[in-house]
Write a protein that holds these residues in place. Structure first.
Motif, PDB file in Angstrom:
ATOM      1  N   GLY A  26       0.807  -1.217   0.000  1.00  0.00           N
ATOM      2  CA  GLY A  26       0.000   0.000   0.000  1.00  0.00           C
ATOM      3  C   GLY A  26       0.837   1.263   0.000  1.00  0.00           C
ATOM      4  O   GLY A  26       1.445   1.626  -1.017  1.00  0.00           O
ATOM      5  N   VAL A  27       0.907   1.918   1.143  1.00  0.00           N
ATOM      6  CA  VAL A  27       1.467   3.279   1.205  1.00  0.00           C
ATOM      7  C   VAL A  27       2.940   3.360   0.777  1.00  0.00           C
ATOM      8  O   VAL A  27       3.310   4.247   0.005  1.00  0.00           O
ATOM      9  CB  VAL A  27       1.283   3.857   2.625  1.00  0.00           C
ATOM     10  CG1 VAL A  27       1.980   5.195   2.756  1.00  0.00           C
ATOM     11  CG2 VAL A  27      -0.207   4.003   2.948  1.00  0.00           C
ATOM     12  N   GLY A  28       3.782   2.438   1.266  1.00  0.00           N
ATOM     13  CA  GLY A  28       5.208   2.470   0.900  1.00  0.00           C
ATOM     14  C   GLY A  28       5.383   2.303  -0.603  1.00  0.00           C
ATOM     15  O   GLY A  28       6.181   2.999  -1.244  1.00  0.00           O
TER      16      GLY A  28
ATOM     17  N   ARG B 214       4.087   5.440  -2.639  1.00  0.00           N
ATOM     18  CA  ARG B 214       5.056   6.549  -2.640  1.00  0.00           C
ATOM     19  C   ARG B 214       6.165   6.292  -3.652  1.00  0.00           C
ATOM     20  O   ARG B 214       6.571   7.196  -4.392  1.00  0.00           O
ATOM     21  CB  ARG B 214       5.663   6.709  -1.244  1.00  0.00           C
ATOM     22  CG  ARG B 214       4.703   7.300  -0.241  1.00  0.00           C
ATOM     23  CD  ARG B 214       5.361   7.419   1.128  1.00  0.00           C
ATOM     24  NE  ARG B 214       4.423   7.994   2.076  1.00  0.00           N
ATOM     25  CZ  ARG B 214       4.497   7.837   3.391  1.00  0.00           C
ATOM     26  NH1 ARG B 214       5.491   7.138   3.926  1.00  0.00           N
ATOM     27  NH2 ARG B 214       3.602   8.394   4.179  1.00  0.00           N
TER      28      ARG B 214
ATOM     29  N   ASP C 150      -4.948  -8.035   2.024  1.00  0.00           N
ATOM     30  CA  ASP C 150      -5.647  -7.130   2.956  1.00  0.00           C
ATOM     31  C   ASP C 150      -7.127  -6.960   2.612  1.00  0.00           C
ATOM     32  O   ASP C 150      -7.847  -6.260   3.317  1.00  0.00           O
ATOM     33  CB  ASP C 150      -5.068  -5.699   2.884  1.00  0.00           C
ATOM     34  CG  ASP C 150      -3.616  -5.600   3.261  1.00  0.00           C
ATOM     35  OD1 ASP C 150      -2.959  -6.632   3.404  1.00  0.00           O
ATOM     36  OD2 ASP C 150      -3.136  -4.459   3.391  1.00  0.00           O
TER      37      ASP C 150
ATOM     38  N   SER D 282       7.839  -2.011   1.039  1.00  0.00           N
ATOM     39  CA  SER D 282       6.552  -2.372   1.645  1.00  0.00           C
ATOM     40  C   SER D 282       6.826  -3.335   2.783  1.00  0.00           C
ATOM     41  O   SER D 282       7.938  -3.830   2.934  1.00  0.00           O
ATOM     42  CB  SER D 282       5.664  -3.046   0.594  1.00  0.00           C
ATOM     43  OG  SER D 282       5.178  -2.100  -0.338  1.00  0.00           O
TER      44      SER D 282
ATOM     45  N   ALA E  93      10.372   0.863  11.309  1.00  0.00           N
ATOM     46  CA  ALA E  93       9.531   1.036  10.131  1.00  0.00           C
ATOM     47  C   ALA E  93       9.176   2.515  10.021  1.00  0.00           C
ATOM     48  O   ALA E  93       9.020   3.195  11.040  1.00  0.00           O
ATOM     49  CB  ALA E  93       8.275   0.193  10.253  1.00  0.00           C
ATOM     50  N   VAL E  94       9.084   3.016   8.801  1.00  0.00           N
ATOM     51  CA  VAL E  94       8.639   4.400   8.626  1.00  0.00           C
ATOM     52  C   VAL E  94       7.201   4.538   9.119  1.00  0.00           C
ATOM     53  O   VAL E  94       6.824   5.543   9.706  1.00  0.00           O
ATOM     54  CB  VAL E  94       8.776   4.829   7.146  1.00  0.00           C
ATOM     55  CG1 VAL E  94       8.294   6.257   6.951  1.00  0.00           C
ATOM     56  CG2 VAL E  94      10.215   4.665   6.686  1.00  0.00           C
ATOM     57  N   LYS E  95       6.399   3.512   8.866  1.00  0.00           N
ATOM     58  CA  LYS E  95       5.061   3.427   9.456  1.00  0.00           C
ATOM     59  C   LYS E  95       4.660   1.962   9.534  1.00  0.00           C
ATOM     60  O   LYS E  95       5.222   1.146   8.803  1.00  0.00           O
ATOM     61  CB  LYS E  95       4.041   4.233   8.638  1.00  0.00           C
ATOM     62  CG  LYS E  95       3.650   3.603   7.319  1.00  0.00           C
ATOM     63  CD  LYS E  95       2.507   4.325   6.647  1.00  0.00           C
ATOM     64  CE  LYS E  95       1.150   3.676   6.845  1.00  0.00           C
ATOM     65  NZ  LYS E  95       0.959   2.342   6.263  1.00  0.00           N
TER      66      LYS E  95
ATOM     67  N   THR F  28      16.436   6.927   1.386  1.00  0.00           N
ATOM     68  CA  THR F  28      15.224   6.198   0.973  1.00  0.00           C
ATOM     69  C   THR F  28      13.948   6.755   1.592  1.00  0.00           C
ATOM     70  O   THR F  28      12.870   6.205   1.385  1.00  0.00           O
ATOM     71  CB  THR F  28      15.316   4.686   1.328  1.00  0.00           C
ATOM     72  OG1 THR F  28      15.206   4.536   2.743  1.00  0.00           O
ATOM     73  CG2 THR F  28      16.602   4.066   0.819  1.00  0.00           C
TER      74      THR F  28
ATOM     75  N   MET G 189      10.932   8.878   1.582  1.00  0.00           N
ATOM     76  CA  MET G 189      10.246   9.523   0.451  1.00  0.00           C
ATOM     77  C   MET G 189       9.379  10.681   0.939  1.00  0.00           C
ATOM     78  O   MET G 189       8.160  10.627   0.930  1.00  0.00           O
ATOM     79  CB  MET G 189       9.427   8.468  -0.296  1.00  0.00           C
ATOM     80  CG  MET G 189      10.319   7.382  -0.899  1.00  0.00           C
ATOM     81  SD  MET G 189       9.402   6.047  -1.684  1.00  0.00           S
ATOM     82  CE  MET G 189       8.819   5.142  -0.270  1.00  0.00           C
TER      83      MET G 189
HETATM   84  P1  GDP Z   1       0.555  -0.543   3.695  1.00  0.00           P
HETATM   85  O1  GDP Z   1      -0.129  -1.651   2.999  1.00  0.00           O
HETATM   86  O2  GDP Z   1      -0.129   0.781   3.527  1.00  0.00           O
HETATM   87  O3  GDP Z   1       0.981  -0.854   5.096  1.00  0.00           O
HETATM   88  O4  GDP Z   1       1.854  -0.307   2.863  1.00  0.00           O
HETATM   89  P2  GDP Z   1       3.182  -0.994   2.480  1.00  0.00           P
HETATM   90  O5  GDP Z   1       3.368  -2.376   2.975  1.00  0.00           O
HETATM   91  O6  GDP Z   1       3.410  -0.725   1.041  1.00  0.00           O
HETATM   92  O7  GDP Z   1       4.114   0.010   3.231  1.00  0.00           O
HETATM   93  C1  GDP Z   1       4.397  -0.034   4.593  1.00  0.00           C
HETATM   94  C2  GDP Z   1       5.892  -0.057   4.702  1.00  0.00           C
HETATM   95  O8  GDP Z   1       6.405   1.052   3.944  1.00  0.00           O
HETATM   96  C3  GDP Z   1       6.345   0.152   6.109  1.00  0.00           C
HETATM   97  O9  GDP Z   1       7.118  -0.968   6.485  1.00  0.00           O
HETATM   98  C4  GDP Z   1       7.185   1.425   6.040  1.00  0.00           C
HETATM   99  O10 GDP Z   1       8.352   1.346   6.816  1.00  0.00           O
HETATM  100  C5  GDP Z   1       7.525   1.558   4.570  1.00  0.00           C
HETATM  101  N1  GDP Z   1       7.674   2.952   4.151  1.00  0.00           N
HETATM  102  C6  GDP Z   1       6.716   3.907   4.156  1.00  0.00           C
HETATM  103  N2  GDP Z   1       7.239   5.080   3.731  1.00  0.00           N
HETATM  104  C7  GDP Z   1       8.550   4.847   3.464  1.00  0.00           C
HETATM  105  C8  GDP Z   1       9.627   5.655   3.014  1.00  0.00           C
HETATM  106  O11 GDP Z   1       9.477   6.859   2.772  1.00  0.00           O
HETATM  107  N3  GDP Z   1      10.850   5.061   2.851  1.00  0.00           N
HETATM  108  C9  GDP Z   1      11.051   3.726   3.118  1.00  0.00           C
HETATM  109  N4  GDP Z   1      12.276   3.225   2.928  1.00  0.00           N
HETATM  110  N5  GDP Z   1      10.047   2.927   3.557  1.00  0.00           N
HETATM  111  C10 GDP Z   1       8.830   3.491   3.730  1.00  0.00           C
END
Ligand code: GDP
Ligand code: CA
Length: 313
Positions: free
Chosen positions: A10-12, A15, A37, A195, A232-234, A290, A292
């Motif tokens: 998702g979010v990672g 971006r 999900d 991600s 983790a960034v989030k 890294t 973003m």
């Molecule tokens: P979700 O489904 O929305 O949780 O998204 P993802 O699995 O795609 O992304 C969540 C992961 O993205 C987390 O482990 C974060 O640490 C990572 N993440 C989010 N923003 C950034 C960033 O700017 N840089 C890096 N390196 N990781 C990021």
């Protein structure tokens, strides 16, 4: 011309894609998106990761959350709550239209990938966004409280339970969606998005054929670490590394990706880990910023990742 396939959560992932489509032709990009999900909510089919990626690329995403639509209200959810309906999963009023329309199309027998393609076309997106599978795939999280459906763990219980195991219900019989195998084979570069390795990338790899195709194309795969400075960034990626007994660091992530990727993109903050990753794994490590934070940072990370992946020594 650089064709890019990306394994995306998702979010990672969203971006990263936002930068990627500004440094290569968007029509050369295919995002293969997690559907572990997905869930049924009040009779509607919700695909959170597909929507996060689509809304981000269409510049419709809520910048505060990284998901949902900008400027939407929650009047329907509040009313639902007054009626005694489920109110723990945030569905905004505009977002609801996506779920109504998607669910209607699914009920008519249209595959999720075709519906997604129609959404992206409507929004004027040139890149391809596809669910990894049109079949049912659901992440199930093993905790002290028993097995939890993914959104129960993630949203309702705020990812607060230590995770002991993960499984992907439906994976054995799932088939890759139509574009998936072709995109992985035709790609010049395959990116494993920054991600969550357990909740976003593993479910993609659990679809029969996907892991095998990534491994077969390993020489063109670059993985970007979602862990920076041990955090983790989030989201719960660091907590899950911990509870499953992995090193809570980019090194812990690198070990998970060794058989999949040729290149590992590590954050500047973790430069000190580069030599241990290179000696413990067969990956080449590239160190760059890294995080973003803005469009420039996203573009720089995307082009740096592509360059590293294409620069086979
Ligand atoms: P979700 O489904 O929305 O949780 O998204 P993802 O699995 O795609 O992304 C969540 C992961 O993205 C987390 O482990 C974060 O640490 C990572 N993440 C989010 N923003 C950034 C960033 O700017 N840089 C890096 N390196 N990781 C990021
Ligand atoms: Ca997700």
């Amino acid at each position: 011309m650089t064709r890019v396939a990306m394994l995306a959560g998702g979010v990672g992932a969203a971006r990263f894609l936002d930068g990627l489509v500004r440094v290569v032709e968007p029509s050369d990009v295919t995002a293969i998106v997690n559907v572990g999900d997905d869930m049924e909510w009040s009779g509607l089919h919700i695909s959170p990761d597909l929507d996060t990626v689509t809304y981000t690329l269409a510049d419709l995403v809520n910048p505060e959350t990284g998901w949902g639509l900008r400027g939407e209200s929650r009047r329907t959810l509040d009313r639902l709550s007054e009626l005694g309906g489920p109110d723990w999963f945030m569905i905004g009023d505009l977002d609801l239209a996506t779920h109504l329309y998607r669910t209607h199309r699914l009920s008519q027998g249209d595959p999720l990938s075709a519906i997604t393609r129609d959404f992206t076309a409507r929004l004027g997106l040139e890149c391809m966004i596809t669910p990894v599978t049109d079949d049912r795939l659901r992440t199930v999280v093993g905790t002290d409280a028993g097995e939890l459906a993914f959104q129960d763990y993630f949203v309702r219980r705020r990812a607060s339970d230590p995770v002991h195991s993960l499984r992907f219900d439906g994976a054995e019989s799932a088939r890759p969606a139509p574009l998936v195998e072709e995109a992985l084979n035709a790609a010049d570069v395959i990116v494993i998005a920054p991600s969550n390795p357990f909740l976003s990338i593993d479910p993609l790899l659990s679809v029969p054929g996907v892991r095998e195709l990534v491994i077969a194309n390993r020489s063109k795969v670059a993985a970007v670490s979602p862990i920076i400075g041990g955090e983790a960034v989030k989201g719960p990626a660091a907590d899950i590394l911990q509870s499953l007994g992995h090193d809570v660091s980019a090194l812990g992530v690198a070990r998970l990706y060794d058989d999949l990727a040729e290149v590992f993109v590590l954050d500047d903050a973790d430069a000190a880990l580069a030599s241990s990753i290179e000696s413990e794994t067969d990956m080449r490590v590239i160190v760059m910023p890294t995080l973003m934070t803005d469009v420039e940072a996203k573009m720089a990370l995307a082009s740096g990742t592509l360059e590293a992946a294409r620069n086979v020594p």
